[in-house]
Design a protein around this motif. Structure first.
Motif, short mmCIF file in Angstrom:
data_model
loop_
_atom_site.label_atom_id
_atom_site.label_comp_id
_atom_site.label_asym_id
_atom_site.label_seq_id
_atom_site.Cartn_x
_atom_site.Cartn_y
_atom_site.Cartn_z
N PRO A 195 0.91 -1.28 -0.04
CA PRO A 195 -0.09 0.02 0.04
C PRO A 195 0.99 1.25 -0.05
N ASP A 196 1.97 1.29 0.72
CA ASP A 196 2.84 2.44 0.66
C ASP A 196 3.48 2.48 -0.76
N ARG A 197 3.62 1.74 -1.65
CA ARG A 197 4.13 1.67 -2.96
C ARG A 197 3.20 2.50 -3.88
N TYR A 198 2.13 2.64 -3.51
CA TYR A 198 1.00 3.24 -4.65
C TYR A 198 1.30 4.52 -4.55
N THR A 199 2.03 5.27 -3.75
CA THR A 199 2.15 6.82 -4.04
C THR A 199 3.14 7.13 -5.13
N ALA A 200 3.76 6.08 -5.88
CA ALA A 200 4.50 6.10 -6.99
C ALA A 200 3.92 5.29 -8.15
N LYS A 201 2.62 5.63 -8.59
CA LYS A 201 2.34 4.67 -9.67
C LYS A 201 3.29 5.24 -10.88
N ASN B 228 6.90 11.29 -10.65
CA ASN B 228 8.07 11.47 -9.85
C ASN B 228 9.09 10.47 -10.33
N LEU B 229 10.15 10.56 -11.15
CA LEU B 229 11.11 9.94 -11.83
C LEU B 229 11.88 9.12 -10.58
N SER C 173 10.80 8.04 -7.50
CA SER C 173 10.19 7.15 -6.72
C SER C 173 9.21 6.15 -7.64
N GLY C 174 9.08 6.75 -8.91
CA GLY C 174 8.49 5.91 -9.96
C GLY C 174 9.66 4.83 -10.46
N PHE C 175 10.10 5.24 -11.53
CA PHE C 175 11.10 4.46 -12.36
C PHE C 175 12.39 4.06 -11.82
N ILE C 176 13.01 5.03 -11.27
CA ILE C 176 14.40 4.77 -10.63
C ILE C 176 14.33 3.50 -9.19
N ASP C 177 13.45 4.03 -8.24
CA ASP C 177 13.22 2.97 -7.23
C ASP C 177 12.66 1.66 -7.66
N THR C 178 12.15 1.46 -8.77
CA THR C 178 11.51 0.32 -9.32
C THR C 178 12.57 -0.41 -9.85
N TYR D 84 15.62 10.24 -20.99
CA TYR D 84 14.50 10.59 -20.10
C TYR D 84 13.72 11.71 -20.88
N TYR D 85 12.63 11.79 -20.97
CA TYR D 85 11.93 12.96 -21.36
C TYR D 85 10.68 13.44 -20.53
N PHE D 86 10.75 14.69 -20.36
CA PHE D 86 9.83 15.54 -19.54
C PHE D 86 8.54 16.11 -20.00
N VAL D 87 7.37 15.60 -19.78
CA VAL D 87 6.29 15.59 -20.73
C VAL D 87 5.67 17.08 -19.84
N LEU D 88 5.08 17.93 -20.29
CA LEU D 88 4.11 19.11 -19.82
C LEU D 88 2.83 18.47 -19.40
N PRO D 89 2.00 18.79 -18.49
CA PRO D 89 0.70 18.21 -18.02
C PRO D 89 -0.11 18.68 -19.06
#
Length: 126
Positions: free
Chosen positions: A40-46, A76-77, A79-84, A104-109
């Motif tokens: 459950p704590d991991r779901y903060t970084a989907k 969040n790069l 807590s998302g990809f790097i931690d995975t 890595y590419y950064f995409v605007l919202p």
């Protein structure tokens, strides 16, 4: 092959880790369980991810040149990809894969009605 978790029918079916608390069906050191432990704590970084298979035939050394192109989106790069990726270090699958390249590419919202591209970012500066 469907990509479904062991004992399930479809790729997006839940692996139902709660019914396998000892890792008898889906091993604790498996790629799937390391990549997404369903903590459950991991779901903060989907992250949204997709892999695409490719095959370029036989290379000049007579070996099959094929693999996966991996793409993901996350807020969040770290807590998302790097931690995975850190959780995947040492997994048995590493014997069969050799990662190379990447960027890595950064995409605007996205744009809401009556907004312009990147407006939330510029609004925060003021």
């Amino acid at each position: 092959m469907t990509g479904a978790p062991i004992g399930m029918k479809y790729e997006h079916d839940s692996p139902e880790y709660e019914t396998d608390p000892h890792g008898d069906r889906i091993l604790f050191n498996s790629h799937m369980r390391r990549a997404e432990p369903r903590n459950p704590d991991r779901y903060t970084a989907k992250l949204r991810r997709r892999s695409y298979s490719y095959s370029l035939g036989i290379n000049t050394f007579g070996m099959l040149d094929m693999g996966l192109i991996f793409m993901s989106y996350q807020k969040n790069l770290q807590s998302g990809f790097i931690d995975t990726q850190k959780r995947l270090n040492g997994e048995p699958l590493e014997r069969y894969i050799k990662p190379f390249g990447g960027s890595y590419y950064f995409v605007l919202p996205g744009v809401k009605r009556d907004e312009y591209l990147g407006q939330p970012l510029f609004s925060e500066v003021v």
